[in-house]
Design a protein around this motif. Sequence first.
Motif, PDB file in Angstrom:
ATOM      1  N   GLY A 113    -109.373  80.663  11.300  1.00  0.00           N
ATOM      2  CA  GLY A 113    -109.134  79.362  11.924  1.00  0.00           C
ATOM      3  C   GLY A 113    -108.689  78.290  10.951  1.00  0.00           C
ATOM      4  O   GLY A 113    -108.983  77.110  11.122  1.00  0.00           O
ATOM      5  N   THR A 114    -107.970  78.691   9.903  1.00  0.00           N
ATOM      6  CA  THR A 114    -107.485  77.716   8.929  1.00  0.00           C
ATOM      7  C   THR A 114    -106.194  77.068   9.421  1.00  0.00           C
ATOM      8  O   THR A 114    -105.428  77.663  10.162  1.00  0.00           O
ATOM      9  CB  THR A 114    -107.164  78.401   7.580  1.00  0.00           C
ATOM     10  N   THR A 115    -105.980  75.851   8.979  1.00  0.00           N
ATOM     11  CA  THR A 115    -104.688  75.204   9.178  1.00  0.00           C
ATOM     12  C   THR A 115    -103.744  75.847   8.168  1.00  0.00           C
ATOM     13  O   THR A 115    -104.006  75.808   6.970  1.00  0.00           O
ATOM     14  CB  THR A 115    -104.805  73.684   8.947  1.00  0.00           C
ATOM     15  N   THR A 116    -102.667  76.465   8.670  1.00  0.00           N
ATOM     16  CA  THR A 116    -101.866  77.337   7.803  1.00  0.00           C
ATOM     17  C   THR A 116    -100.408  76.902   7.750  1.00  0.00           C
ATOM     18  O   THR A 116     -99.818  76.574   8.775  1.00  0.00           O
ATOM     19  CB  THR A 116    -101.947  78.792   8.328  1.00  0.00           C
ATOM     20  N   ILE A 117     -99.865  76.903   6.528  1.00  0.00           N
ATOM     21  CA  ILE A 117     -98.429  76.656   6.369  1.00  0.00           C
ATOM     22  C   ILE A 117     -97.838  77.831   5.601  1.00  0.00           C
ATOM     23  O   ILE A 117     -98.325  78.194   4.527  1.00  0.00           O
ATOM     24  CB  ILE A 117     -98.143  75.340   5.627  1.00  0.00           C
ATOM     25  N   MET A 155     -98.378  94.042   7.517  1.00  0.00           N
ATOM     26  CA  MET A 155     -99.076  92.912   6.883  1.00  0.00           C
ATOM     27  C   MET A 155     -98.905  91.624   7.686  1.00  0.00           C
ATOM     28  O   MET A 155     -99.791  90.782   7.722  1.00  0.00           O
ATOM     29  CB  MET A 155     -98.551  92.689   5.457  1.00  0.00           C
ATOM     30  N   ARG A 156     -97.769  91.512   8.355  1.00  0.00           N
ATOM     31  CA  ARG A 156     -97.531  90.353   9.209  1.00  0.00           C
ATOM     32  C   ARG A 156     -98.608  90.294  10.301  1.00  0.00           C
ATOM     33  O   ARG A 156     -99.210  89.254  10.551  1.00  0.00           O
ATOM     34  CB  ARG A 156     -96.154  90.518   9.851  1.00  0.00           C
ATOM     35  N   ALA A 157     -98.860  91.450  10.895  1.00  0.00           N
ATOM     36  CA  ALA A 157     -99.892  91.513  11.939  1.00  0.00           C
ATOM     37  C   ALA A 157    -101.264  91.183  11.353  1.00  0.00           C
ATOM     38  O   ALA A 157    -102.084  90.512  11.992  1.00  0.00           O
ATOM     39  CB  ALA A 157     -99.889  92.896  12.572  1.00  0.00           C
ATOM     40  N   GLU A 158    -101.498  91.628  10.115  1.00  0.00           N
ATOM     41  CA  GLU A 158    -102.796  91.339   9.484  1.00  0.00           C
ATOM     42  C   GLU A 158    -102.958  89.845   9.209  1.00  0.00           C
ATOM     43  O   GLU A 158    -104.052  89.297   9.340  1.00  0.00           O
ATOM     44  CB  GLU A 158    -102.934  92.118   8.175  1.00  0.00           C
ATOM     45  N   ILE A 159    -101.867  89.211   8.817  1.00  0.00           N
ATOM     46  CA  ILE A 159    -101.937  87.777   8.545  1.00  0.00           C
ATOM     47  C   ILE A 159    -102.218  87.004   9.839  1.00  0.00           C
ATOM     48  O   ILE A 159    -103.011  86.061   9.850  1.00  0.00           O
ATOM     49  CB  ILE A 159    -100.646  87.301   7.841  1.00  0.00           C
ATOM     50  N   ALA A 160    -101.598  87.440  10.930  1.00  0.00           N
ATOM     51  CA  ALA A 160    -101.860  86.789  12.224  1.00  0.00           C
ATOM     52  C   ALA A 160    -103.333  86.935  12.605  1.00  0.00           C
ATOM     53  O   ALA A 160    -103.976  85.981  13.046  1.00  0.00           O
ATOM     54  CB  ALA A 160    -100.955  87.397  13.295  1.00  0.00           C
ATOM     55  N   LYS A 184    -101.392  69.965  13.178  1.00  0.00           N
ATOM     56  CA  LYS A 184    -102.678  69.875  13.868  1.00  0.00           C
ATOM     57  C   LYS A 184    -103.710  70.831  13.278  1.00  0.00           C
ATOM     58  O   LYS A 184    -103.363  71.825  12.629  1.00  0.00           O
ATOM     59  CB  LYS A 184    -102.484  70.207  15.357  1.00  0.00           C
ATOM     60  N   ASP A 185    -104.951  70.550  13.572  1.00  0.00           N
ATOM     61  CA  ASP A 185    -106.053  71.408  13.158  1.00  0.00           C
ATOM     62  C   ASP A 185    -105.811  72.848  13.615  1.00  0.00           C
ATOM     63  O   ASP A 185    -105.473  73.070  14.776  1.00  0.00           O
ATOM     64  CB  ASP A 185    -107.347  70.864  13.784  1.00  0.00           C
ATOM     65  N   LYS A 186    -105.968  73.809  12.687  1.00  0.00           N
ATOM     66  CA  LYS A 186    -105.836  75.244  12.972  1.00  0.00           C
ATOM     67  C   LYS A 186    -104.425  75.700  13.315  1.00  0.00           C
ATOM     68  O   LYS A 186    -104.203  76.850  13.693  1.00  0.00           O
ATOM     69  CB  LYS A 186    -106.771  75.681  14.107  1.00  0.00           C
ATOM     70  N   GLU A 187    -103.467  74.817  13.216  1.00  0.00           N
ATOM     71  CA  GLU A 187    -102.106  75.199  13.579  1.00  0.00           C
ATOM     72  C   GLU A 187    -101.512  76.137  12.529  1.00  0.00           C
ATOM     73  O   GLU A 187    -101.832  76.046  11.335  1.00  0.00           O
ATOM     74  CB  GLU A 187    -101.239  73.932  13.702  1.00  0.00           C
ATOM     75  N   PHE A 188    -100.652  77.068  12.964  1.00  0.00           N
ATOM     76  CA  PHE A 188     -99.901  77.946  12.058  1.00  0.00           C
ATOM     77  C   PHE A 188     -98.452  77.455  12.066  1.00  0.00           C
ATOM     78  O   PHE A 188     -97.727  77.631  13.031  1.00  0.00           O
ATOM     79  CB  PHE A 188     -99.973  79.404  12.541  1.00  0.00           C
ATOM     80  N   ILE A 189     -98.091  76.798  10.949  1.00  0.00           N
ATOM     81  CA  ILE A 189     -96.743  76.235  10.820  1.00  0.00           C
ATOM     82  C   ILE A 189     -95.922  77.135   9.907  1.00  0.00           C
ATOM     83  O   ILE A 189     -96.405  77.572   8.863  1.00  0.00           O
ATOM     84  CB  ILE A 189     -96.815  74.829  10.177  1.00  0.00           C
ATOM     85  N   VAL A 190     -94.689  77.435  10.290  1.00  0.00           N
ATOM     86  CA  VAL A 190     -93.805  78.195   9.403  1.00  0.00           C
ATOM     87  C   VAL A 190     -92.601  77.338   9.023  1.00  0.00           C
ATOM     88  O   VAL A 190     -91.931  76.792   9.898  1.00  0.00           O
ATOM     89  CB  VAL A 190     -93.336  79.509  10.056  1.00  0.00           C
ATOM     90  N   PHE A 191     -92.362  77.193   7.709  1.00  0.00           N
ATOM     91  CA  PHE A 191     -91.123  76.577   7.226  1.00  0.00           C
ATOM     92  C   PHE A 191     -90.123  77.706   7.056  1.00  0.00           C
ATOM     93  O   PHE A 191     -90.381  78.649   6.300  1.00  0.00           O
ATOM     94  CB  PHE A 191     -91.305  75.922   5.854  1.00  0.00           C
ATOM     95  N   VAL A 192     -88.985  77.621   7.740  1.00  0.00           N
ATOM     96  CA  VAL A 192     -87.997  78.682   7.620  1.00  0.00           C
ATOM     97  C   VAL A 192     -86.642  78.081   7.258  1.00  0.00           C
ATOM     98  O   VAL A 192     -86.344  76.939   7.639  1.00  0.00           O
ATOM     99  CB  VAL A 192     -87.944  79.524   8.930  1.00  0.00           C
ATOM    100  N   SER A 225    -107.490  84.368  -2.295  1.00  0.00           N
ATOM    101  CA  SER A 225    -107.284  83.016  -1.768  1.00  0.00           C
ATOM    102  C   SER A 225    -108.314  82.621  -0.720  1.00  0.00           C
ATOM    103  O   SER A 225    -108.661  81.451  -0.622  1.00  0.00           O
ATOM    104  CB  SER A 225    -105.899  82.909  -1.141  1.00  0.00           C
ATOM    105  N   ILE A 226    -108.757  83.573   0.069  1.00  0.00           N
ATOM    106  CA  ILE A 226    -109.650  83.177   1.176  1.00  0.00           C
ATOM    107  C   ILE A 226    -111.118  83.108   0.779  1.00  0.00           C
ATOM    108  O   ILE A 226    -111.925  82.588   1.537  1.00  0.00           O
ATOM    109  CB  ILE A 226    -109.495  84.086   2.429  1.00  0.00           C
ATOM    110  N   VAL A 227    -111.474  83.602  -0.407  1.00  0.00           N
ATOM    111  CA  VAL A 227    -112.892  83.623  -0.773  1.00  0.00           C
ATOM    112  C   VAL A 227    -113.557  82.251  -0.739  1.00  0.00           C
ATOM    113  O   VAL A 227    -114.739  82.140  -0.462  1.00  0.00           O
ATOM    114  CB  VAL A 227    -113.172  84.240  -2.178  1.00  0.00           C
ATOM    115  N   ARG A 228    -112.795  81.211  -1.003  1.00  0.00           N
ATOM    116  CA  ARG A 228    -113.405  79.884  -1.068  1.00  0.00           C
ATOM    117  C   ARG A 228    -113.593  79.232   0.297  1.00  0.00           C
ATOM    118  O   ARG A 228    -114.105  78.122   0.385  1.00  0.00           O
ATOM    119  CB  ARG A 228    -112.555  78.962  -1.944  1.00  0.00           C
ATOM    120  N   ASP A 229    -113.103  79.865   1.356  1.00  0.00           N
ATOM    121  CA  ASP A 229    -113.184  79.260   2.694  1.00  0.00           C
ATOM    122  C   ASP A 229    -112.520  77.893   2.757  1.00  0.00           C
ATOM    123  O   ASP A 229    -113.050  76.985   3.391  1.00  0.00           O
ATOM    124  CB  ASP A 229    -114.650  79.050   3.160  1.00  0.00           C
ATOM    125  N   ALA A 230    -111.408  77.729   2.076  1.00  0.00           N
ATOM    126  CA  ALA A 230    -110.710  76.444   2.159  1.00  0.00           C
ATOM    127  C   ALA A 230    -110.152  76.276   3.569  1.00  0.00           C
ATOM    128  O   ALA A 230    -109.709  77.242   4.173  1.00  0.00           O
ATOM    129  CB  ALA A 230    -109.586  76.386   1.129  1.00  0.00           C
TER     130      ALA A 230
END
Length: 227
Positions: free
Chosen positions: A186-190, A174-179, A29-37, A149-154
């Motif tokens: 608000g990116t869709t993140t995998i 860094m985990r907290a920073e990524i969150a 979904k839009d803006k979802e944070f998905i983790v492949f583990v 990676s984030i400079v382009r606002d993808a």
Amino acid sequence: MTEVDLNHIYKKYDGNDKYSVNDFDLHIKDKEFIVFVGPSGCGKSTTLRMIAGLEDITEGTLEIDHKVMNDVAPKNRDIAMVFQNYALYPHMTIYDNMAFGLKLRHYSKEDIDKKVKHAAEILGLTSYLKKKPAALSGGQRQRVALGRSIVRDAPIFLMDEPLSNLDAKLRVSMRAEIAKLHQRLGTTTIYVTHDQTEAMTLADRVVVMSVGKVQQIGTPLEVYNKP
Ligand code: ADP
Ligand code: ADP
């Protein structure tokens, strides 16, 4: 709105007789944070690389906002990606490292300046822009890799084990920073990891993989509290 659909995706590398990814089916979904583990070799990176267009899809379709992307070149996908080995150019300043991808894409100087400074501010790197990577700590260098990676606002952000080269303490911060970054952008993140704690703390939904197959999909609570 940025949704990603993986429709019954399979991957078999040339020369292999087994599928590395076997019937991967997921609606993101839009803006979802998905983790492949899952353990090493279960097909996490391969799946991520197919989304980025760095590997061909053997069978199935990848859709971004309902447009089939299978044959679209990586540079024409509006996707940012961070790898485990986030090698920065050692001879370039932090500014130039972050500007590199924008220059390749012929952004104007003013536009590059604005975007690099904005990303640096978000990541707390403003006072390091004139320095070279060797002058930074491991965590700061990883932040530069995120910045690049984030400079382009993808609208889509892919991360492949981005913290695995850091020591345990740095990984936690860094985990907290990524969150936080995800909330802010608000990116869709995998996000790919073999670390269950990372999956637990970061994910809206976790995809548990094992030998090429999706074993389970659910919220961290659903996945980790199953009897
Ligand atoms: P993970 O990211 O979960 O560690 P990978 O996606 O890297 O797993 O690998 C999944 C499977 O595909 C493994 O069996 C691996 O050996 C195989 N594989 C990965 N890359 C290649 C490649 N370039 N050529 C052939 N086999 C590969
Ligand atoms: P050396 O290891 O010889 O000091 P570099 O690390 O600068 O040199 O570069 C080695 C090769 O890897 C060069 O071809 C360089 O362009 C490439 N390279 C270095 N960093 C990156 C990066 N972040 N992304 C892509 N290619 C890179």
